[in-house]
Design an enzyme around this catalytic site. Structure first.
Site, PDB file in Angstrom:
ATOM      1  N   ASP A 276      16.450 -40.817  82.355  1.00 32.46           N
ATOM      2  CA  ASP A 276      16.615 -42.242  82.101  1.00 32.46           C
ATOM      3  C   ASP A 276      15.917 -42.549  80.770  1.00 32.46           C
ATOM      4  O   ASP A 276      15.127 -41.732  80.278  1.00 32.46           O
ATOM      5  CB  ASP A 276      15.990 -43.041  83.244  1.00 32.46           C
ATOM      6  CG  ASP A 276      16.006 -44.531  82.992  1.00 32.46           C
ATOM      7  OD1 ASP A 276      17.067 -45.053  82.605  1.00 32.46           O
ATOM      8  OD2 ASP A 276      14.949 -45.165  83.147  1.00 32.46           O
TER       9      ASP A 276
ATOM     10  N   ASP B 173      12.520 -43.835  86.587  1.00 39.46           N
ATOM     11  CA  ASP B 173      11.365 -44.600  87.062  1.00 39.46           C
ATOM     12  C   ASP B 173      11.711 -45.907  87.748  1.00 39.46           C
ATOM     13  O   ASP B 173      10.873 -46.465  88.442  1.00 39.46           O
ATOM     14  CB  ASP B 173      10.424 -44.900  85.891  1.00 39.46           C
ATOM     15  CG  ASP B 173      10.954 -46.016  85.000  1.00 39.46           C
ATOM     16  OD1 ASP B 173      10.169 -46.883  84.594  1.00 39.46           O
ATOM     17  OD2 ASP B 173      12.169 -46.018  84.704  1.00 39.46           O
TER      18      ASP B 173
ATOM     19  N   ASP C  54      17.211 -46.341  89.395  1.00 34.08           N
ATOM     20  CA  ASP C  54      17.261 -44.876  89.331  1.00 34.08           C
ATOM     21  C   ASP C  54      17.182 -44.236  90.713  1.00 34.08           C
ATOM     22  O   ASP C  54      17.397 -43.028  90.847  1.00 34.08           O
ATOM     23  CB  ASP C  54      16.113 -44.339  88.471  1.00 34.08           C
ATOM     24  CG  ASP C  54      16.283 -44.674  87.003  1.00 34.08           C
ATOM     25  OD1 ASP C  54      17.436 -44.686  86.539  1.00 34.08           O
ATOM     26  OD2 ASP C  54      15.272 -44.934  86.327  1.00 34.08           O
TER      27      ASP C  54
END
Length: 640
Positions: free
Chosen positions: A311, A509, A513
């Site tokens: 990410d 995080d 996600d």
């Protein structure tokens, strides 16, 4: 008391010791026949119990290694080697105790976390300076707590004192105390320095950082690795080989005792014990480095990982964006755009929303409450503020209701630079302007990606919900070639599932996600600042805000897997070599049974090497040169 507890926990071990002492006493009194009957009867009873369990397992389709032990006991009894049979029984019954001891050493770091959970707190009642002692689980958000010198912080909170120094080593692995300023977050489980401080609780005990880590540790400690079942895959070939070798030795020599002498060296303890001890040691080693691995299966997947995806915001970047420019459209002022956007963003939990609100407050703008507000996950916020319908978020989200969003939206400042991104604002169906925010890449992100490449992983992939310009500029700064932007959570899951090189690691995080972390072969959550949902969905959680721990996790996984398999093969190799020697008559049955104990010990000691190895960041493939690893300052950066 310790002896009594051991006897209650391992009654067969205790009984075997008692029978053994009685046998030697009878031998000393020249009562050889009585000694033989006692030892043989006891050994046959133990073999019968093990045989019943073995038959049940076989009926359920599970061929284990117990058959070797049962045949070894019966064969030694049959040829009159009853002392050897007692040693085998002791070895089998003592294997559980030996495994418990080794596992206890291996899980030392995990147990340290569990045992240090905060138990008490000192709450300051309103309008009082006298703290009241309460149980930690009685603290509620908003309570003002006094934390005395060298005490554990009981719950997550914000510091009310001007400054404090905290030891977070049990949470993050960082050995140096961290200096925290007023208004910054203090994590539960950290140890206060030499001065008493005040904090305001922001979470109850169950929702605090330390308790979430403890929950993960419990899950890790109770898990079992698939590689442990690898021993079962050795069961049939190892059993067949051992019985065949013992039979050939008997046939060639013409001596039935040779059959027993071979089998006493074929006992399976190294296969059954070494792998679980190695994986528990690997999890403990990871915990010491601030990486909570939820199970041996995760270590196995990390060891074989071939590709990785990240990410962007809060993972490759610090996740603390700041407003750098306002680009108002015609008929709107920069102040109006920011005030309306910040008013709407009060109802969003996204990290960008906090940055927009902070920027408005720093400029002294008065935010208005919304009449109605709703957040569209990963897209933006729609709210009615001061009678105006305000949309704040991604371009395609805003453009759906304000078609003129594309008209000159990018003109005032051009394309964003590295780490920069745009938030679009529309008011009453008209494009109102753009907010340009900057979120810089982590200082050690590029070095971490280079370490992963040197470990043999394929080039990383960026999967982000941010816009293409921001994503590509950050990727360019970090050397990432594959970028997928403006993704919804389901898009991330689809892309990770389609990655051809498995196992694949996903690092993230945020709440959005959580699905992809659960779907990946190995999901790693940046847990120091990440969401609870991400941590619960992930297979491993990095307790410190340090992305270099991702590479450390891969290294620990590989080293643990290498030690686990090495310990299994060490036990097999030693057993096979000794069995061959016994087949030629060089090792008597009693001596063989004693030597096999040393083989067990060697395999377990080798497995315990997974506990050590120094810093994981120093362990690279042979011939690889370690890159310097920048670290964030131990003074925690200011939080907006």
């Amino acid at each position: 008391m310790t002896v009594l507890r051991a006897i209650r926990k391992y009654p067969v071990v205790a009984a075997t010791v008692v029978v053994g002492l009685a046998v030697f006493a009878l031998l000393g009194a020249d009562l050889d026949t009585a000694a033989a009957w006692l030892a043989s009867t006891y050994a046959v009873l133990i073999a019968a119990g093990a045989g019943v369990r073995m038959i049940r397992d076989i009926m359920h389709g599970h061929w284990g290694l117990d058959i070797l032990a049962v045949v070894a006991i019966l064969s030694t009894v049959a040829v009159g080697e009853y002392v050897a049979s007692l040693i085998i029984v002791l070895m089998l019954s003592g294997g559980e105790a030996l495994e418990d001891y080794a596992a206890g050493r291996a899980r030392g770091e995990l147990d340290a976390l569990l045992s240090r959970a905060p138990q008490a707190a000192h709450r300051l009642p309103p309008n009082s300076q006298t703290p009241a002692d309460i149980a930690a689980d009685e603290v509620v958000p908003g309570d003002v707590l006094l934390v005395k010198p060298a005490e554990l912080v009981p719950v997550d909170g914000v510091l009310l004192s001007p400054e404090g120094s905290f030891d977070e080593s049990s949470l993050t692995g960082e050995p140096l105390p961290v200096t925290i300023s007023e208004g910054q977050t203090v994590m539960s489980g950290s140890v206060n320095g030499s001065q008493a401080v005040l904090i305001r609780a922001t979470a109850a005990t169950a929702d605090s950082q330390y308790q979430r880590i403890v929950a993960l540790v419990r899950e890790a400690a109770e898990s079992k690795a698939p590689v442990v079942r690898l021993a079962d895959r050795f069961a049939v070939p190892f059993t067949v080989f051992s019985l065949l070798l013992a039979g050939i030795a008997w046939w060639v020599s013409g001596e039935p005792v040779r059959f027993a002498e071979v089998l006493v060296l074929a006992t399976p303890c190294p296969l059954l014990i070494a792998a679980p001890v190695a994986f528990m040691g690997g999890m403990s080693r990871a915990a010491k480095d601030g990486i909570i691995v939820k199970g041996g299966a995760t270590l196995q997947q990390l060891a074989g990982a071939r590709s990785i995806a990240f990410d962007k915001t809060g993972t490759l970047t610090y996740g603390k964006p700041e407003l750098t420019a306002i680009q108002p459209a015609s008929s709107f002022t920069a102040e109006d755009v920011l005030r309306l956007a910040a008013s709407a963003e009060q109802y969003s939990s996204h990290v960008l929303a906090a940055a927009v609100q902070n920027a408005a407050q720093e400029r002294g703008l008065q935010l208005s409450p919304a009449t109605t507000a709703s957040e569209v996950a990963t897209n933006g916020v729609r709210a009615i503020v001061d009678g105006h319908t305000v949309l704040v978020g991604k371009r395609r989200f805003v453009e759906a209701e304000a078609p003129d969003t594309g008209d000159g939206a990018e003109a005032p400042a051009g394309a964003p630079g590295a780490g920069q991104l745009r938030v679009y604002v529309a008011v009453d169906g008209r494009f109102a302007g753009t907010l340009l925010l900057s979120d810089t890449p982590r200082r050690n992100a590029k070095a971490t990606l280079e370490r992963l490449a040197r470990l043999g992983l394929e080039p990383p992939v960026m999967l982000t919900g941010d816009g293409p310009a921001s994503a590509e500029s950050t990727a360019a700064a970090l050397g990432i070639q594959q970028v997928h932007a403006e993704l919804l959570p389901e898009d991330k899951v689809r892309l990770v599932a389609a990655m051809p090189s498995r196992p694949v690691i996903m690092v993230g995080d945020g709440v959005n996600d959580a699905p992809v972390l659960a779907a990946a072969d190995v999901g790693i959550a940046m847990g120091a600042r990440g969401s609870t949902a991400a941590g619960e969905s992930a297979d491993a959680v990095i307790a410190t805000d340090d992305i270099s721990k991702v590479a450390d996790a891969v290294i620990i996984g590989r080293r643990t897997m290498r030690i686990a398999l090495g310990s299994i093969w060490l036990g097999i190799s030693l057993s096979v070599g000794l069995m061959v020697a016994a087949a030629f008559g060089f090792i008597p049955a009693v001596a063989g049974a004693l030597i096999q104990e040393l083989v067990d010990l060697a395999a377990i000691l080798n497995a315990l090497r997974a506990l050590g190895g120094g810093s994981a960041s120093e362990k690279l493939q042979p011939g690889a040169r370690a890159l310097p690893q920048p670290r964030d300052s131990v003074t925690r950066p200011a939080q907006n």
